[in-house]
Design a protein around this motif. Sequence first.
Motif, PDB file in Angstrom:
ATOM      1  N   GLY A 308      16.061 -27.921  13.647  1.00 27.36           N
ATOM      2  CA  GLY A 308      15.491 -28.914  14.548  1.00 27.36           C
ATOM      3  C   GLY A 308      14.570 -28.304  15.580  1.00 27.36           C
ATOM      4  O   GLY A 308      13.483 -28.820  15.867  1.00 27.36           O
ATOM      5  N   ILE A 309      14.978 -27.168  16.149  1.00 25.82           N
ATOM      6  CA  ILE A 309      14.155 -26.496  17.159  1.00 25.82           C
ATOM      7  C   ILE A 309      12.884 -25.932  16.528  1.00 25.82           C
ATOM      8  O   ILE A 309      11.791 -25.998  17.112  1.00 25.82           O
ATOM      9  CB  ILE A 309      14.971 -25.392  17.849  1.00 25.82           C
ATOM     10  CG1 ILE A 309      16.119 -26.014  18.655  1.00 25.82           C
ATOM     11  CG2 ILE A 309      14.075 -24.541  18.749  1.00 25.82           C
ATOM     12  CD1 ILE A 309      17.062 -25.013  19.257  1.00 25.82           C
ATOM     13  N   THR A 310      13.003 -25.400  15.324  1.00 23.50           N
ATOM     14  CA  THR A 310      11.841 -24.839  14.634  1.00 23.50           C
ATOM     15  C   THR A 310      10.802 -25.916  14.335  1.00 23.50           C
ATOM     16  O   THR A 310       9.588 -25.654  14.377  1.00 23.50           O
ATOM     17  CB  THR A 310      12.266 -24.152  13.330  1.00 23.50           C
ATOM     18  OG1 THR A 310      13.240 -23.140  13.632  1.00 23.50           O
ATOM     19  CG2 THR A 310      11.075 -23.511  12.630  1.00 23.50           C
ATOM     20  N   MET A 311      11.253 -27.139  14.044  1.00 24.85           N
ATOM     21  CA  MET A 311      10.337 -28.229  13.716  1.00 24.85           C
ATOM     22  C   MET A 311       9.817 -28.960  14.948  1.00 24.85           C
ATOM     23  O   MET A 311       8.976 -29.865  14.839  1.00 24.85           O
ATOM     24  CB  MET A 311      11.025 -29.218  12.775  1.00 24.85           C
ATOM     25  CG  MET A 311      11.414 -28.612  11.433  1.00 24.85           C
ATOM     26  SD  MET A 311      12.264 -29.783  10.342  1.00 24.85           S
ATOM     27  CE  MET A 311      10.925 -30.883   9.924  1.00 24.85           C
ATOM     28  N   LEU A 312      10.306 -28.580  16.128  1.00 24.03           N
ATOM     29  CA  LEU A 312       9.903 -29.251  17.360  1.00 24.03           C
ATOM     30  C   LEU A 312       8.398 -29.224  17.611  1.00 24.03           C
ATOM     31  O   LEU A 312       7.828 -30.226  18.056  1.00 24.03           O
ATOM     32  CB  LEU A 312      10.666 -28.637  18.537  1.00 24.03           C
ATOM     33  CG  LEU A 312      10.457 -29.262  19.915  1.00 24.03           C
ATOM     34  CD1 LEU A 312      10.846 -30.740  19.893  1.00 24.03           C
ATOM     35  CD2 LEU A 312      11.285 -28.518  20.966  1.00 24.03           C
ATOM     36  N   PRO A 313       7.693 -28.100  17.374  1.00 25.65           N
ATOM     37  CA  PRO A 313       6.242 -28.098  17.617  1.00 25.65           C
ATOM     38  C   PRO A 313       5.482 -29.163  16.836  1.00 25.65           C
ATOM     39  O   PRO A 313       4.434 -29.628  17.293  1.00 25.65           O
ATOM     40  CB  PRO A 313       5.820 -26.687  17.174  1.00 25.65           C
ATOM     41  CG  PRO A 313       7.040 -25.849  17.349  1.00 25.65           C
ATOM     42  CD  PRO A 313       8.183 -26.751  17.009  1.00 25.65           C
ATOM     43  N   VAL A 314       5.996 -29.563  15.670  1.00 31.50           N
ATOM     44  CA  VAL A 314       5.328 -30.617  14.898  1.00 31.50           C
ATOM     45  C   VAL A 314       5.286 -31.909  15.705  1.00 31.50           C
ATOM     46  O   VAL A 314       4.254 -32.585  15.801  1.00 31.50           O
ATOM     47  CB  VAL A 314       6.047 -30.843  13.554  1.00 31.50           C
ATOM     48  CG1 VAL A 314       5.391 -31.981  12.785  1.00 31.50           C
ATOM     49  CG2 VAL A 314       6.059 -29.570  12.729  1.00 31.50           C
ATOM     50  N   SER A 315       6.412 -32.269  16.299  1.00 26.57           N
ATOM     51  CA  SER A 315       6.482 -33.503  17.074  1.00 26.57           C
ATOM     52  C   SER A 315       5.669 -33.403  18.362  1.00 26.57           C
ATOM     53  O   SER A 315       5.030 -34.372  18.774  1.00 26.57           O
ATOM     54  CB  SER A 315       7.941 -33.823  17.402  1.00 26.57           C
ATOM     55  OG  SER A 315       8.686 -34.011  16.224  1.00 26.57           O
ATOM     56  N   LEU A 316       5.693 -32.250  18.989  1.00 26.82           N
ATOM     57  CA  LEU A 316       4.910 -32.080  20.210  1.00 26.82           C
ATOM     58  C   LEU A 316       3.419 -32.209  19.942  1.00 26.82           C
ATOM     59  O   LEU A 316       2.682 -32.847  20.702  1.00 26.82           O
ATOM     60  CB  LEU A 316       5.222 -30.716  20.838  1.00 26.82           C
ATOM     61  CG  LEU A 316       6.648 -30.531  21.377  1.00 26.82           C
ATOM     62  CD1 LEU A 316       6.848 -29.104  21.870  1.00 26.82           C
ATOM     63  CD2 LEU A 316       6.927 -31.521  22.507  1.00 26.82           C
ATOM     64  N   SER A 317       2.962 -31.627  18.827  1.00 26.44           N
ATOM     65  CA  SER A 317       1.545 -31.733  18.481  1.00 26.44           C
ATOM     66  C   SER A 317       1.179 -33.170  18.129  1.00 26.44           C
ATOM     67  O   SER A 317       0.063 -33.637  18.404  1.00 26.44           O
ATOM     68  CB  SER A 317       1.203 -30.795  17.322  1.00 26.44           C
ATOM     69  OG  SER A 317       1.926 -31.150  16.156  1.00 26.44           O
ATOM     70  N   GLN A 318       2.103 -33.914  17.514  1.00 29.09           N
ATOM     71  CA  GLN A 318       1.868 -35.320  17.216  1.00 29.09           C
ATOM     72  C   GLN A 318       1.704 -36.121  18.499  1.00 29.09           C
ATOM     73  O   GLN A 318       0.830 -36.994  18.591  1.00 29.09           O
ATOM     74  CB  GLN A 318       3.028 -35.885  16.398  1.00 29.09           C
ATOM     75  CG  GLN A 318       2.847 -37.348  16.006  1.00 29.09           C
ATOM     76  CD  GLN A 318       4.043 -37.901  15.260  1.00 29.09           C
ATOM     77  OE1 GLN A 318       5.039 -37.215  15.057  1.00 29.09           O
ATOM     78  NE2 GLN A 318       3.958 -39.154  14.861  1.00 29.09           N
TER      79      GLN A 318
END
Length: 361
Positions: A308-318
């Motif tokens: 979940g933490i590793t995939m966090l940048p995807v949501s932030l960039s969205q």
Amino acid sequence: MPDEEYDLNYAYRALLILAPIAIAVMYTEAMLIPSLPTIANDFNVNSATVSWVLTAYLISGVVANPIVGKLGDIYGKKRILVYVMMIYTIAVTLNGFAPNFTLFIIFRTIQGIGLGMFPLAFSLIREEFPPHLVPRAQGLVSAMFGIGSAISLPIAATVAQDIGWQYNYHFVIPFVILLTYLTSKYIKESRYVNPNTKIDYIGAGILGSSLALMTTAFSEAPTWGWLSTSFLITMLLGVVLFTTFIFYELRIPYPLISIKLLKEKNVLASNIAAFVAGFGIFMAYQAITYLLELPNPVGFNLDILSTGITMLPVSLSQMVGALFASRLILRSGTKFVIVISSVILSFFYFILSLIAISGSS
């Protein structure tokens, strides 16, 4: 209508309700992503079958969106929005207690109707907000998708790892109920209705069946075999039904999807771009989740929280991208934003594919 004929104070109050709806829905959808391998293990299904957790929701949403939109035109967008939110709340509640995978997917399919909330919300913004505020308000609501995902990935991953992914559903129920109540009480009904339109339920059934068949073929192909009779027959039936849907829509006065409108170059291109982007993003979510959680040497052997933490940048960039895109569209136009976004998305997916290949070699 000029800005003076709109209630600016109401617009800001309504935005405080409509924007959190996007947060709640995206939180609810993104919270499952790090838990997909665990869900597969809990229900004793393989990685291909568990993809129905995402695809059932999307197919339902694709079919329900035009129906919900037309119901809003006929009976009022606020009224239908509240009904859709109630259905969504019931489905979310049932999902947390699903005893088997079949019922879980059925409840997820019902939950997919909730995607119809956003066309209704955007229509209410467009009709009831001052014109100068509409682009910023819609951009803000779009950014809430990223915020919902961003807060969901670490929080939901922690909950799933410590006490179980089902509890994420239990925790989100009070928030969805609250937003349904606030929408019912404080959002104004739309001023524009079209009671003379009709709803193409037959077309919806044909479209849903065709998408379900083609999705089943792709999902089960690794098990059936890409050249097996089961795959070829299922895919052929899906294609035949989809072709039937297109010809049927051309012949009726109130089509579910206006095929004639899709003959316009700009409309067709924008719909294809949206389909490809949406398909790619959801496929990437599942692929990245398995890549991160599978054991070495195939994957990176991460737990749910680390995933979940590793995939966090995807949501932030969205989140940042939605705000930036809404302003850039006003300056440079939609076409420029779609092209640039597609190039960026393709480049980073290519980089991710190289990482996946190097990690498994």
